[in-house]
Scaffold this motif. Structure first.
Motif, short mmCIF file in Angstrom:
data_model
loop_
_atom_site.label_atom_id
_atom_site.label_comp_id
_atom_site.label_asym_id
_atom_site.label_seq_id
_atom_site.Cartn_x
_atom_site.Cartn_y
_atom_site.Cartn_z
N ASP A 12 68.98 62.23 83.43
CA ASP A 12 70.31 61.75 83.07
C ASP A 12 70.29 61.01 81.73
N GLY A 13 71.06 61.47 80.77
CA GLY A 13 71.16 60.78 79.49
C GLY A 13 70.10 61.16 78.48
N VAL A 14 69.11 61.95 78.91
CA VAL A 14 68.05 62.39 78.00
C VAL A 14 68.16 63.90 77.77
N LEU A 15 68.20 64.66 78.87
CA LEU A 15 68.29 66.12 78.78
C LEU A 15 69.72 66.61 79.01
N VAL A 16 70.41 65.96 79.93
CA VAL A 16 71.79 66.37 80.25
C VAL A 16 72.68 65.13 80.36
N ASP A 17 73.97 65.35 80.20
CA ASP A 17 74.89 64.22 80.27
C ASP A 17 75.54 64.15 81.65
N THR A 18 74.78 63.65 82.61
CA THR A 18 75.35 63.48 83.96
C THR A 18 75.84 62.06 84.15
N ALA A 19 75.52 61.18 83.19
CA ALA A 19 75.91 59.77 83.31
C ALA A 19 77.41 59.62 83.49
N LYS A 20 78.17 60.49 82.80
CA LYS A 20 79.64 60.39 82.89
C LYS A 20 80.12 60.65 84.32
N TYR A 21 79.42 61.55 85.03
CA TYR A 21 79.82 61.87 86.41
C TYR A 21 79.47 60.73 87.36
N HIS A 22 78.32 60.09 87.11
CA HIS A 22 77.98 58.90 87.90
C HIS A 22 79.07 57.84 87.72
N PHE A 23 79.44 57.63 86.45
CA PHE A 23 80.45 56.61 86.15
C PHE A 23 81.78 56.91 86.84
N ILE A 24 82.24 58.16 86.75
CA ILE A 24 83.51 58.55 87.37
C ILE A 24 83.47 58.29 88.88
N ALA A 25 82.33 58.65 89.51
CA ALA A 25 82.21 58.48 90.97
C ALA A 25 82.14 57.00 91.36
N TRP A 26 81.39 56.20 90.61
CA TRP A 26 81.31 54.75 90.90
C TRP A 26 82.67 54.09 90.68
N LYS A 27 83.37 54.50 89.62
CA LYS A 27 84.68 53.93 89.30
C LYS A 27 85.68 54.25 90.44
N GLN A 28 85.59 55.47 90.93
CA GLN A 28 86.44 55.92 92.03
C GLN A 28 86.20 55.05 93.27
N LEU A 29 84.92 54.76 93.53
CA LEU A 29 84.55 53.94 94.68
C LEU A 29 85.07 52.51 94.51
N ALA A 30 84.90 51.96 93.32
CA ALA A 30 85.37 50.59 93.04
C ALA A 30 86.87 50.49 93.24
N GLU A 31 87.60 51.49 92.75
CA GLU A 31 89.06 51.48 92.89
C GLU A 31 89.47 51.53 94.36
N GLU A 32 88.70 52.30 95.13
CA GLU A 32 88.98 52.40 96.57
C GLU A 32 88.75 51.04 97.25
N LEU A 33 87.80 50.27 96.70
CA LEU A 33 87.48 48.95 97.25
C LEU A 33 88.37 47.84 96.66
N GLY A 34 89.22 48.24 95.70
CA GLY A 34 90.21 47.31 95.17
C GLY A 34 89.85 46.51 93.94
N PHE A 35 88.87 47.01 93.16
CA PHE A 35 88.56 46.31 91.91
C PHE A 35 88.25 47.32 90.80
N THR A 36 88.18 46.81 89.57
CA THR A 36 87.95 47.67 88.40
C THR A 36 86.48 47.69 88.02
N PHE A 37 86.00 48.88 87.67
CA PHE A 37 84.61 49.07 87.25
C PHE A 37 84.65 49.69 85.86
N THR A 38 84.10 48.99 84.86
CA THR A 38 84.21 49.44 83.47
C THR A 38 82.95 50.16 82.99
N GLU A 39 83.05 50.78 81.81
CA GLU A 39 81.89 51.45 81.22
C GLU A 39 80.80 50.43 80.89
N GLU A 40 81.22 49.23 80.55
CA GLU A 40 80.27 48.15 80.26
C GLU A 40 79.50 47.79 81.54
N ASP A 41 80.23 47.70 82.65
CA ASP A 41 79.57 47.45 83.95
C ASP A 41 78.56 48.55 84.26
#
Length: 216
Positions: A12-41
């Motif tokens: 992740d982040g060296v050979l392929v760009d899967t980091a963006k998908y991790h971020f989208i999924a974590w952000k989705q989970l945070a929103e479901e739990l009622g808070f904001t998750f940023t790219e900085e986080d």
């Protein structure tokens, strides 16, 4: 200095760009739990295992949960992530990565994967990268997450080489630390701010070539 006979790559982040998908999924989970998750986080999760990432996410949101619920949430996030990466193809290989790996193979350098991802094979197969690897060590073969050196030491072992013959390519601070603990040289892919402990830091593999291994 020992001759370099192998290059070990994080995925992740060296050979392929899967980091963006991790971020989208974590952000989705945070929103479901009622808070904001940023790219900085999200920077705090680089190179960190799934459960440790969830702990950081919950800490950011000030949420406390029991272990059973945490396991359920980690599975939910992973299901979303797997759904995203199932649609990946070779267009998502990062610039310069495939060219560099091919160059290494042509020079007789062994190539291994050293990734914490349990979904590494799915990604490698979808992007067509699998045939280029002489050894694949992923999250299904390791017990300890980076910065523990286990993943890289297993890679060297599977290649039949000593750590001193191996160079690690990493985009995460924890990965560079794992390479150091393994007794391997390392190239940081990204910024010197976070990867300053690597022997050399470049913005991407598009900025690297076989000849530059001599700088290590």
């Amino acid at each position: 200095m020992t001759t370099i006979n192998a290059c070990l790559f994080d995925l992740d982040g060296v050979l392929v760009d899967t980091a963006k998908y991790h971020f989208i999924a974590w952000k989705q989970l945070a929103e479901e739990l009622g808070f904001t998750f940023t790219e900085e986080d999200n920077e705090r999760l680089k190179g960190v295992s799934r459960m440790a990432s969830l702990d950081i996410l919950l800490e950011i949101g000030g949420v406390k949960l029991d272990e059973e619920t945490k396991l359920e949430l980690a599975s939910k996030k992973n299901a979303w992530y797997v759904d995203y990466i199932s649609k990946m193809d070779d267009s998502e290989i990062l610039p310069g990565a495939l060219e560099f790996v091919k160059e290494l193979k042509s020079q007789g350098i062994k190539v291994a994967l050293g990734s914490a991802s349990k979904n590494a094979m799915l990604i490698l197969n979808n992007t067509g990268l699998t045939p280029y690897f002489d050894a694949i060590i992923d999250g299904t073969k390791t017990q300890s997450a980076k910065p523990d050196p286990e993943v890289f030491l297993l890679g060297a072992q599977e290649l039949g080489l000593t750590p001193a013959e191996c160079v690690v390519f990493e985009d995460a601070e924890a990965g560079v630390e794992a390479a150091i603990r393994a007794g391997m040289r390392s190239v940081g892919i990204g910024s010197t701010t976070t990867l300053g402990r690597a022997n050399l830091v470049v913005p991407s593999l598009a900025d690297f070539s076989f000849n530059r291994l001599k700088e290590l």
